[in-house]
Design a protein around this motif. Structure first.
Motif, PDB file in Angstrom:
ATOM      1  N   LEU A  14     -10.464  43.898  71.997  1.00  0.00           N
ATOM      2  CA  LEU A  14      -9.024  43.798  72.273  1.00  0.00           C
ATOM      3  C   LEU A  14      -8.224  44.632  71.281  1.00  0.00           C
ATOM      4  CD1 LEU A  14      -8.713  40.049  73.283  1.00  0.00           C
ATOM      5  CD2 LEU A  14      -8.454  42.062  74.765  1.00  0.00           C
ATOM      6  N   PHE A  15      -8.646  44.657  70.030  1.00  0.00           N
ATOM      7  CA  PHE A  15      -7.960  45.477  69.030  1.00  0.00           C
ATOM      8  C   PHE A  15      -8.089  46.958  69.365  1.00  0.00           C
ATOM      9  CE2 PHE A  15      -8.291  48.027  65.140  1.00  0.00           C
ATOM     10  CZ  PHE A  15      -6.988  47.882  64.662  1.00  0.00           C
ATOM     11  N   LEU A  16      -9.332  47.417  69.583  1.00  0.00           N
ATOM     12  CA  LEU A  16      -9.568  48.843  69.853  1.00  0.00           C
ATOM     13  C   LEU A  16      -8.974  49.278  71.187  1.00  0.00           C
ATOM     14  CD1 LEU A  16     -13.258  49.129  68.596  1.00  0.00           C
ATOM     15  CD2 LEU A  16     -11.200  50.000  67.466  1.00  0.00           C
ATOM     16  N   ASN A  17      -9.110  48.452  72.188  1.00  0.00           N
ATOM     17  CA  ASN A  17      -8.540  48.767  73.500  1.00  0.00           C
ATOM     18  C   ASN A  17      -7.014  48.757  73.444  1.00  0.00           C
ATOM     19  OD1 ASN A  17      -7.634  47.299  76.397  1.00  0.00           O
ATOM     20  ND2 ASN A  17      -8.971  49.086  76.568  1.00  0.00           N
ATOM     21  N   SER A  26      -5.137  60.324  79.444  1.00  0.00           N
ATOM     22  CA  SER A  26      -5.810  61.384  80.204  1.00  0.00           C
ATOM     23  C   SER A  26      -6.935  62.018  79.381  1.00  0.00           C
ATOM     24  CB  SER A  26      -4.828  62.441  80.689  1.00  0.00           C
ATOM     25  OG  SER A  26      -4.147  63.005  79.598  1.00  0.00           O
ATOM     26  N   PHE A  27      -6.757  62.112  78.058  1.00  0.00           N
ATOM     27  CA  PHE A  27      -7.807  62.666  77.198  1.00  0.00           C
ATOM     28  C   PHE A  27      -9.046  61.777  77.212  1.00  0.00           C
ATOM     29  CE2 PHE A  27      -9.755  63.017  72.913  1.00  0.00           C
ATOM     30  CZ  PHE A  27     -10.238  64.306  73.035  1.00  0.00           C
ATOM     31  N   MET A  28      -8.847  60.473  77.080  1.00  0.00           N
ATOM     32  CA  MET A  28      -9.979  59.548  77.080  1.00  0.00           C
ATOM     33  C   MET A  28     -10.655  59.505  78.449  1.00  0.00           C
ATOM     34  SD  MET A  28     -10.589  58.419  74.153  1.00  0.00           S
ATOM     35  CE  MET A  28      -9.867  58.241  72.542  1.00  0.00           C
ATOM     36  N   LEU A 101      -6.338  49.338  81.226  1.00  0.00           N
ATOM     37  CA  LEU A 101      -7.123  50.168  82.142  1.00  0.00           C
ATOM     38  C   LEU A 101      -6.297  51.373  82.555  1.00  0.00           C
ATOM     39  CD1 LEU A 101      -8.590  47.461  84.573  1.00  0.00           C
ATOM     40  CD2 LEU A 101      -9.779  48.610  82.714  1.00  0.00           C
ATOM     41  N   ILE A 102      -6.984  52.427  82.926  1.00  0.00           N
ATOM     42  CA  ILE A 102      -6.291  53.609  83.433  1.00  0.00           C
ATOM     43  C   ILE A 102      -6.503  53.664  84.936  1.00  0.00           C
ATOM     44  CG2 ILE A 102      -6.179  56.125  83.366  1.00  0.00           C
ATOM     45  CD1 ILE A 102      -6.950  55.937  80.437  1.00  0.00           C
ATOM     46  N   ASP A 103      -5.416  53.663  85.660  1.00  0.00           N
ATOM     47  CA  ASP A 103      -5.439  53.688  87.129  1.00  0.00           C
ATOM     48  C   ASP A 103      -6.261  52.546  87.726  1.00  0.00           C
ATOM     49  OD1 ASP A 103      -3.830  55.965  87.159  1.00  0.00           O
ATOM     50  OD2 ASP A 103      -5.556  57.319  87.143  1.00  0.00           O
ATOM     51  N   SER A 150     -14.421  56.228  74.075  1.00  0.00           N
ATOM     52  CA  SER A 150     -13.566  56.330  75.266  1.00  0.00           C
ATOM     53  C   SER A 150     -13.842  55.190  76.242  1.00  0.00           C
ATOM     54  CB  SER A 150     -13.740  57.686  75.966  1.00  0.00           C
ATOM     55  OG  SER A 150     -14.954  57.751  76.699  1.00  0.00           O
ATOM     56  N   ARG A 151     -15.052  54.689  76.244  1.00  0.00           N
ATOM     57  CA  ARG A 151     -15.414  53.591  77.145  1.00  0.00           C
ATOM     58  C   ARG A 151     -14.718  52.287  76.734  1.00  0.00           C
ATOM     59  NH1 ARG A 151     -16.293  55.389  81.458  1.00  0.00           N
ATOM     60  NH2 ARG A 151     -17.733  53.770  82.079  1.00  0.00           N
ATOM     61  N   ILE A 152     -14.542  52.076  75.433  1.00  0.00           N
ATOM     62  CA  ILE A 152     -13.780  50.916  74.947  1.00  0.00           C
ATOM     63  C   ILE A 152     -12.306  51.134  75.262  1.00  0.00           C
ATOM     64  CG2 ILE A 152     -13.086  49.586  72.909  1.00  0.00           C
ATOM     65  CD1 ILE A 152     -15.802  50.438  71.644  1.00  0.00           C
ATOM     66  N   TYR A 153     -11.823  52.321  74.963  1.00  0.00           N
ATOM     67  CA  TYR A 153     -10.428  52.658  75.213  1.00  0.00           C
ATOM     68  C   TYR A 153     -10.074  52.438  76.686  1.00  0.00           C
ATOM     69  CZ  TYR A 153      -6.080  55.303  75.314  1.00  0.00           C
ATOM     70  OH  TYR A 153      -4.762  55.679  75.472  1.00  0.00           O
ATOM     71  N   LEU A 154     -10.988  52.818  77.566  1.00  0.00           N
ATOM     72  CA  LEU A 154     -10.744  52.691  79.003  1.00  0.00           C
ATOM     73  C   LEU A 154     -10.910  51.252  79.505  1.00  0.00           C
ATOM     74  CD1 LEU A 154     -12.530  55.928  80.238  1.00  0.00           C
ATOM     75  CD2 LEU A 154     -10.061  55.547  80.009  1.00  0.00           C
ATOM     76  N   GLY A 155     -11.351  50.349  78.639  1.00  0.00           N
ATOM     77  CA  GLY A 155     -11.447  48.934  78.985  1.00  0.00           C
ATOM     78  C   GLY A 155     -12.696  48.531  79.738  1.00  0.00           C
ATOM     79  N   VAL A 156     -13.723  49.379  79.710  1.00  0.00           N
ATOM     80  CA  VAL A 156     -14.913  49.088  80.513  1.00  0.00           C
ATOM     81  C   VAL A 156     -16.127  48.642  79.696  1.00  0.00           C
ATOM     82  CG1 VAL A 156     -14.173  50.546  82.426  1.00  0.00           C
ATOM     83  CG2 VAL A 156     -15.589  51.522  80.621  1.00  0.00           C
ATOM     84  N   HIS A 157     -16.031  48.685  78.357  1.00  0.00           N
ATOM     85  CA  HIS A 157     -17.148  48.243  77.518  1.00  0.00           C
ATOM     86  C   HIS A 157     -16.655  47.583  76.246  1.00  0.00           C
ATOM     87  CE1 HIS A 157     -20.637  49.712  79.647  1.00  0.00           C
ATOM     88  NE2 HIS A 157     -20.048  50.872  79.835  1.00  0.00           N
ATOM     89  N   TYR A 158     -17.407  46.572  75.835  1.00  0.00           N
ATOM     90  CA  TYR A 158     -17.213  45.949  74.529  1.00  0.00           C
ATOM     91  C   TYR A 158     -17.864  46.833  73.467  1.00  0.00           C
ATOM     92  CZ  TYR A 158     -16.156  41.607  77.040  1.00  0.00           C
ATOM     93  OH  TYR A 158     -15.602  40.662  77.860  1.00  0.00           O
TER      94      TYR A 158
END
Length: 189
Positions: A14-17, A26-28, A101-103, A150-158
């Motif tokens: 939650l912190f990193l995301n 868009s970069f991530m 999440l993005i889109d 980027s996977r954490i940033y995008l909300g799809v992985h812990y």
């Protein structure tokens, strides 16, 4: 103990995301796409050809790299995601409403271990062990870490999905790199 680790993992996620910025979205997203890295793969192949020649690169290095990615990808899915069935953060009912999440893209239902992390760290480990150039090693591991983050940033992985994938990828890279190094050494003699 496991519940505590899982709680820390969720809090860190939650912190990193939550460290998102509109300009980074868009970069991530770009970093996380598989096909955009084809120029990097071509550059790596050309570095191998330059150092070891076409024959060694096409007979040993390229096929081993392809096998490496297939193994890391399939093991991460078949032996981890389908066995552990740990929901991705964006599928976690407890807090999916606050996940950035993005889109609205979330991916498959399960996320442990991250296939992106397994694949990129497998390739980074392989390249490092074959080419043995310090600067290249640093750059390829930075690339793997950025793709994985980027996977954490995008909300799809812990974060632990990423760590597990990275460890898996590196472990898979060692035996294949050792085989390739042995074959290349045998050809030199």
């Amino acid at each position: 103990m496991i519940e505590r680790l899982e709680q820390y993992d969720k809090e860190l996620f939650l912190f990193l995301n939550g460290l998102h910025a509109e300009w980074l979205d868009s970069f991530m997203w770009f970093l996380s796409q598989k096909l955009v890295w084809i120029p990097l793969y071509a550059l790596l192949l050309s570095l191998f050809v330059y150092r070891f020649g076409w024959k060694q690169s096409l007979i040993w290095i390229l096929p081993a790299a392809v096998i490496l990615i297939i193994l890391s990808d399939q093991i991460s899915v078949q032996l981890f995601k389908k066995v552990f069935e740990r929901y991705r953060p964006c599928h976690n009912l407890d807090f999916k409403a606050i996940v950035h999440l993005i889109d609205g893209h979330c991916g498959g239902q399960y996320g442990f271990v991250s296939s992106h992390a397994a694949n990129t760290f497998a390739l980074a480990g392989f390249v490092t062990q074959i080419h043995k150039l310090k600067k290249l090693s640093i750059l390829i591991f930075i690339w793997a870490a950025l793709v994985s983050y980027s996977r954490i940033y995008l909300g799809v992985h812990y974060p632990m999905d990423i760590v597990g994938g990275a460890v898996l990828g590196i472990l898979i890279s060692y035996p294949l790199a050792r085989i390739v190094n042995t074959k290349i050494e045998l050809v030199k003699t």
